[in-house]
Motif scaffolding. Structure first.
Motif, PDB file in Angstrom:
ATOM      1  N   GLY A 107      43.557  57.510  48.105  1.00 33.50           N
ATOM      2  CA  GLY A 107      44.105  56.365  47.369  1.00 33.50           C
ATOM      3  C   GLY A 107      43.275  55.117  47.595  1.00 33.50           C
ATOM      4  O   GLY A 107      43.059  54.699  48.736  1.00 33.50           O
TER       5      GLY A 107
ATOM      6  N   VAL B  43      45.061  48.535  46.867  1.00 34.76           N
ATOM      7  CA  VAL B  43      44.831  47.510  47.909  1.00 34.76           C
ATOM      8  C   VAL B  43      45.046  48.081  49.304  1.00 34.76           C
ATOM      9  O   VAL B  43      44.317  47.739  50.244  1.00 34.76           O
ATOM     10  CB  VAL B  43      45.728  46.254  47.750  1.00 34.76           C
ATOM     11  CG1 VAL B  43      45.239  45.363  46.638  1.00 34.76           C
ATOM     12  CG2 VAL B  43      47.171  46.583  47.580  1.00 34.76           C
TER      13      VAL B  43
ATOM     14  N   MET C  61      50.614  37.271  44.912  1.00 35.42           N
ATOM     15  CA  MET C  61      51.259  36.249  45.748  1.00 35.42           C
ATOM     16  C   MET C  61      51.370  36.794  47.168  1.00 35.42           C
ATOM     17  O   MET C  61      51.774  37.938  47.380  1.00 35.42           O
ATOM     18  CB  MET C  61      52.645  35.927  45.209  1.00 35.42           C
ATOM     19  CG  MET C  61      52.615  35.237  43.867  1.00 35.42           C
ATOM     20  SD  MET C  61      54.275  34.906  43.269  1.00 35.42           S
ATOM     21  CE  MET C  61      54.913  36.546  43.116  1.00 35.42           C
TER      22      MET C  61
ATOM     23  N   ASN D 153      48.080  56.729  48.771  1.00 36.24           N
ATOM     24  CA  ASN D 153      47.945  56.757  47.313  1.00 36.24           C
ATOM     25  C   ASN D 153      49.229  56.348  46.604  1.00 36.24           C
ATOM     26  O   ASN D 153      49.561  56.872  45.548  1.00 36.24           O
ATOM     27  CB  ASN D 153      47.437  58.127  46.824  1.00 36.24           C
ATOM     28  CG  ASN D 153      48.289  59.294  47.276  1.00 36.24           C
ATOM     29  OD1 ASN D 153      48.965  59.195  48.289  1.00 36.24           O
ATOM     30  ND2 ASN D 153      48.260  60.380  46.535  1.00 36.24           N
ATOM     31  N   GLY D 154      49.926  55.360  47.181  1.00 37.44           N
ATOM     32  CA  GLY D 154      51.075  54.769  46.500  1.00 37.44           C
ATOM     33  C   GLY D 154      52.062  55.827  46.040  1.00 37.44           C
ATOM     34  O   GLY D 154      52.405  56.750  46.788  1.00 37.44           O
TER      35      GLY D 154
ATOM     36  N   ALA E  80      57.621  38.617  37.119  1.00 41.20           N
ATOM     37  CA  ALA E  80      57.452  39.999  36.704  1.00 41.20           C
ATOM     38  C   ALA E  80      58.856  40.576  36.594  1.00 41.20           C
ATOM     39  O   ALA E  80      59.761  40.174  37.341  1.00 41.20           O
ATOM     40  CB  ALA E  80      56.656  40.786  37.732  1.00 41.20           C
TER      41      ALA E  80
ATOM     42  N   ARG F 172      53.258  48.379  35.410  1.00 40.38           N
ATOM     43  CA  ARG F 172      52.936  49.377  36.431  1.00 40.38           C
ATOM     44  C   ARG F 172      54.193  49.607  37.269  1.00 40.38           C
ATOM     45  O   ARG F 172      55.101  48.787  37.278  1.00 40.38           O
ATOM     46  CB  ARG F 172      51.823  48.894  37.369  1.00 40.38           C
ATOM     47  CG  ARG F 172      50.435  48.889  36.778  1.00 40.38           C
ATOM     48  CD  ARG F 172      49.894  50.306  36.556  1.00 40.38           C
ATOM     49  NE  ARG F 172      48.483  50.289  36.164  1.00 40.38           N
ATOM     50  CZ  ARG F 172      48.032  50.021  34.948  1.00 40.38           C
ATOM     51  NH1 ARG F 172      48.883  49.751  33.963  1.00 40.38           N
ATOM     52  NH2 ARG F 172      46.733  50.026  34.693  1.00 40.38           N
TER      53      ARG F 172
ATOM     54  N   PHE G 189      56.059  48.807  47.912  1.00 34.39           N
ATOM     55  CA  PHE G 189      56.995  48.211  46.961  1.00 34.39           C
ATOM     56  C   PHE G 189      56.495  46.882  46.393  1.00 34.39           C
ATOM     57  O   PHE G 189      55.456  46.816  45.797  1.00 34.39           O
ATOM     58  CB  PHE G 189      58.361  48.084  47.630  1.00 34.39           C
ATOM     59  CG  PHE G 189      59.493  47.723  46.694  1.00 34.39           C
ATOM     60  CD1 PHE G 189      59.494  48.152  45.378  1.00 34.39           C
ATOM     61  CD2 PHE G 189      60.567  46.963  47.126  1.00 34.39           C
ATOM     62  CE1 PHE G 189      60.535  47.824  44.503  1.00 34.39           C
ATOM     63  CE2 PHE G 189      61.613  46.630  46.267  1.00 34.39           C
ATOM     64  CZ  PHE G 189      61.588  47.056  44.967  1.00 34.39           C
TER      65      PHE G 189
ATOM     66  N   HIS H 167      55.380  44.271  48.025  1.00 34.24           N
ATOM     67  CA  HIS H 167      54.599  43.424  48.937  1.00 34.24           C
ATOM     68  C   HIS H 167      53.262  43.993  49.355  1.00 34.24           C
ATOM     69  O   HIS H 167      52.705  43.570  50.360  1.00 34.24           O
ATOM     70  CB  HIS H 167      55.420  43.180  50.209  1.00 34.24           C
ATOM     71  CG  HIS H 167      56.810  42.733  49.956  1.00 34.24           C
ATOM     72  ND1 HIS H 167      57.093  41.598  49.246  1.00 34.24           N
ATOM     73  CD2 HIS H 167      57.996  43.275  50.292  1.00 34.24           C
ATOM     74  CE1 HIS H 167      58.415  41.461  49.162  1.00 34.24           C
ATOM     75  NE2 HIS H 167      58.984  42.465  49.780  1.00 34.24           N
TER      76      HIS H 167
HETATM   77  C1  LIG Z   1      54.159  43.676  38.203  1.00 39.67           C
HETATM   78  C2  LIG Z   1      53.855  43.736  39.667  1.00 39.67           C
HETATM   79  C3  LIG Z   1      53.613  42.560  40.362  1.00 39.67           C
HETATM   80  C4  LIG Z   1      53.353  42.605  41.739  1.00 39.67           C
HETATM   81  N1  LIG Z   1      53.096  41.435  42.405  1.00 39.67           N
HETATM   82  C5  LIG Z   1      52.833  41.469  43.738  1.00 39.67           C
HETATM   83  C6  LIG Z   1      52.527  40.281  44.436  1.00 39.67           C
HETATM   84  O1  LIG Z   1      52.475  39.185  43.858  1.00 39.67           O
HETATM   85  N2  LIG Z   1      52.293  40.346  45.775  1.00 39.67           N
HETATM   86  C7  LIG Z   1      52.330  41.545  46.453  1.00 39.67           C
HETATM   87  O2  LIG Z   1      52.129  41.548  47.671  1.00 39.67           O
HETATM   88  N3  LIG Z   1      52.600  42.699  45.803  1.00 39.67           N
HETATM   89  C8  LIG Z   1      52.858  42.688  44.479  1.00 39.67           C
HETATM   90  N4  LIG Z   1      53.150  43.844  43.807  1.00 39.67           N
HETATM   91  C9  LIG Z   1      53.255  45.086  44.577  1.00 39.67           C
HETATM   92  C10 LIG Z   1      51.884  45.672  44.820  1.00 39.67           C
HETATM   93  O3  LIG Z   1      51.208  45.766  43.599  1.00 39.67           O
HETATM   94  C11 LIG Z   1      52.014  47.066  45.456  1.00 39.67           C
HETATM   95  O4  LIG Z   1      52.848  47.040  46.578  1.00 39.67           O
HETATM   96  C12 LIG Z   1      50.626  47.522  45.884  1.00 39.67           C
HETATM   97  O5  LIG Z   1      49.715  47.435  44.822  1.00 39.67           O
HETATM   98  C13 LIG Z   1      50.666  48.946  46.413  1.00 39.67           C
HETATM   99  O6  LIG Z   1      49.332  49.282  46.715  1.00 39.67           O
HETATM  100  P1  LIG Z   1      48.911  50.782  46.979  1.00 39.67           P
HETATM  101  O7  LIG Z   1      47.467  50.757  47.316  1.00 39.67           O
HETATM  102  O8  LIG Z   1      49.860  51.399  47.956  1.00 39.67           O
HETATM  103  O9  LIG Z   1      49.215  51.544  45.606  1.00 39.67           O
HETATM  104  P2  LIG Z   1      48.441  51.502  44.210  1.00 39.67           P
HETATM  105  O10 LIG Z   1      47.848  50.195  43.904  1.00 39.67           O
HETATM  106  O11 LIG Z   1      49.385  52.075  43.220  1.00 39.67           O
HETATM  107  O12 LIG Z   1      47.215  52.477  44.432  1.00 39.67           O
HETATM  108  C14 LIG Z   1      47.385  53.865  44.561  1.00 39.67           C
HETATM  109  C15 LIG Z   1      46.051  54.510  44.210  1.00 39.67           C
HETATM  110  O13 LIG Z   1      46.133  55.888  44.511  1.00 39.67           O
HETATM  111  C16 LIG Z   1      45.438  56.604  43.516  1.00 39.67           C
HETATM  112  N5  LIG Z   1      45.962  57.964  43.536  1.00 39.67           N
HETATM  113  C17 LIG Z   1      47.187  58.410  43.162  1.00 39.67           C
HETATM  114  N6  LIG Z   1      47.293  59.743  43.379  1.00 39.67           N
HETATM  115  C18 LIG Z   1      46.106  60.137  43.911  1.00 39.67           C
HETATM  116  C19 LIG Z   1      45.606  61.384  44.363  1.00 39.67           C
HETATM  117  N7  LIG Z   1      46.344  62.496  44.314  1.00 39.67           N
HETATM  118  N8  LIG Z   1      44.342  61.431  44.861  1.00 39.67           N
HETATM  119  C20 LIG Z   1      43.586  60.312  44.942  1.00 39.67           C
HETATM  120  N9  LIG Z   1      44.020  59.095  44.525  1.00 39.67           N
HETATM  121  C21 LIG Z   1      45.268  59.019  44.014  1.00 39.67           C
HETATM  122  C22 LIG Z   1      45.677  55.846  42.226  1.00 39.67           C
HETATM  123  O14 LIG Z   1      44.627  56.090  41.293  1.00 39.67           O
HETATM  124  C23 LIG Z   1      45.690  54.404  42.733  1.00 39.67           C
HETATM  125  O15 LIG Z   1      44.421  53.770  42.597  1.00 39.67           O
HETATM  126  C24 LIG Z   1      53.364  43.844  42.417  1.00 39.67           C
HETATM  127  C25 LIG Z   1      53.565  45.031  41.716  1.00 39.67           C
HETATM  128  C26 LIG Z   1      53.798  44.981  40.344  1.00 39.67           C
HETATM  129  C27 LIG Z   1      53.982  46.272  39.580  1.00 39.67           C
END
Ligand SMILES: Cc1cc2nc3c(=O)[nH]c(=O)nc-3n(C[C@H](O)[C@H](O)[C@H](O)COP(=O)(O)OP(=O)(O)OC[C@H]3O[C@@H](n4cnc5c(N)ncnc54)[C@H](O)[C@@H]3O)c2cc1C
Length: 392
Positions: free
Chosen positions: A10, A13, A47, A207-208, A270, A310, A344, A346
């Motif tokens: 994943g 961020v 944020m 990977n979220g 949002a 998203r 979630f 954050h």
């Molecule tokens: C509208 C909106 C506004 C938001 N605003 C904020 C904010 O202002 N401040 C804040 O702190 N948070 C905010 N968030 C929350 C934040 O976006 C998420 O908590 C954060 O992006 C989660 O990051 P992540 O890396 O865990 O997941 P993701 O960003 O979802 O990344 C997961 C990655 O895993 C990859 N993946 C999935 N399955 C596989 C697999 N089997 N093999 C390899 N790769 C895979 C995907 O391609 C993806 O790139 C917001 C969310 C939304 C939807």
């Protein structure tokens, strides 16, 4: 069969921040993601709102949020100015007297936790931000809630990782499943969509929401999608700067925010919905624009560039699934596996803290302050069904 020191499944961020911090300790790291930065991180407003995002009944999370907010300036320094980190404050606005009361009630709780929330007169608020509506009911300043641009952040992290280890540091592929060499041996790497196996002594599942579909996990991760609609707009030259602070507020009980970016755009968000609809909902766009205009009337004159939806990776208690997975007999953990998902609302704020927690685990130190976030806390009797992988 390829091998490395750490595999991160994943490249949002969370995964990229973990990979970056692990790289800085001299480890060889490979991030596996078919489309880095395209998940929830692509939509996020960025944020860094440990104070204004504090919610009742989420006390457990507050410590991690504050720790991460404190870590952000150093983390951003390490990534470089390209990530779009800004130390600007947040202004919290109330549209009507009921909204003012709701924000005042929240402020009392925030202050009880030692958080810095300062009431402002409307005159003071308008001196700082001349384009906010003249008829608002209340204003507060939150000096410590800053912002970053998540799209620039993920791009900067991919660049930094590939500069360090070459293009192979970010492998554009889907991880199908975790692999183990045999019962009791722990996780030895991942099987990719093309059948190749990538091996490492440590694999981080970051990977979220995609973690739900990853094979070979020794514990069920109770993730659920919480969709959000969010808008990006261009501010015409004559209205720049639209705002210096991030503006967020309540409009007849509904939360909305406007995040001004350095490049003359603004993000309005949002919605939060669990209807499963993947696309942008017209009703969500309508509500966001209506409520944002109630706080900053000039929003009506911005050019709408993009509407995005998203899913946030939600968990039953809104806190992340972060740490090693305990073995079924309670005598240790599943070797070679760390989970970092479920961030979630954050994830952007929490990225530096998540990276520090994971780095500690890679170094063999589990920080007892974050035990409440263990990824198997919802498993029956708080234990993973890890019979096949039970380890040290
Ligand atoms: C509208 C909106 C506004 C938001 N605003 C904020 C904010 O202002 N401040 C804040 O702190 N948070 C905010 N968030 C929350 C934040 O976006 C998420 O908590 C954060 O992006 C989660 O990051 P992540 O890396 O865990 O997941 P993701 O960003 O979802 O990344 C997961 C990655 O895993 C990859 N993946 C999935 N399955 C596989 C697999 N089997 N093999 C390899 N790769 C895979 C995907 O391609 C993806 O790139 C917001 C969310 C939304 C939807």
């Amino acid at each position: 069969m390829d091998s490395t020191d750490v595999i991160v499944v994943g490249g949002g961020v969370i995964g990229l921040a973990i990979a970056w911090e692990a790289t800085r300790t001299g480890r060889r790291v490979v991030v596996v993601d078919p489309a880095p930065g395209s998940g929830a991180s692509h939509a996020a407003a960025g944020m860094l709102a440990a104070v204004s995002e504090y919610h009742y009944q989420e006390e457990g999370l507050l410590g991690l949020m504050l720790e991460s907010a404190r870590a952000w300036p150093e983390f951003a320094d390490g990534v470089g100015a390209g990530c779009g980190y800004l130390g600007t404050p947040t202004l919290c606005l109330a549209f009507d007297p009921a909204d003012r009361q709701a924000l005042a009630d929240l402020r009392a709780v925030q202050e009880a936790h030692g958080l810095d929330v300062r009431p402002l007169s409307l005159r003071e608020a308008r001196t700082r931000e001349p384009l906010i509506a003249p008829s608002l009911a209340g204003a507060f300043e939150i000096p410590a809630d800053h912002q970053v641009d998540p799209r620039r952040l993920t791009a900067s992290l991919v660049d930094a990782l590939t500069a360090e280890h070459g293009p192979g540091a970010v492998l554009r592929s889907r991880a199908e499943s975790l692999v183990a060499d045999g019962p009791g041996t722990g996780i030895a790497g991942v099987r990719l969509e093309d059948g190749r196996v990538l091996r490492a002594p440590e694999t981080v599942v970051a990977n979220g929401l995609g973690a739900r579909g990853l094979g070979g996990l020794p514990v069920e991760l109770p993730l659920r999608p919480v969709h959000g609609d969010i808008l990006r707009l261009r501010v015409p030259e004559r209205l720049r700067p639209l705002l210096d602070s991030t503006v967020r507020g309540l409009v007849r009980g509904r939360p909305v925010y406007i995040v001004p970016r350095e490049d003359g755009t603004a993000v309005i968000g949002a919605t939060q919905r669990e209807d499963g609809a993947e696309g942008v909902l017209a009703g969500g766009v309508y509500e966001l624009l209506r409520d944002a205009q109630a706080l900053v009337p000039a929003v009506a004159e911005l050019e709408l560039l993009e509407a995005t939806a998203r899913a946030r990776p939600g968990t039953p208690d809104n806190a992340p699934l972060l740490g090693r997975v305990r073995a079924h007999d309670g005598g240790g953990h599943v070797p070679g596996l760390i989970v970092a998902t479920g961030f979630f609302r954050h994830g952007v704020l929490l990225a530096p803290a998540a990276a520090r927690v994971v780095l500690g685990l890679l170094d063999g130190h589990a920080d007892p302050r974050w035990e409440a976030f263990l990824p198997d806390r919802f498993a029956p009797a708080g234990r993973a069904a890890a019979a096949a992988h039970g380890g040290t």
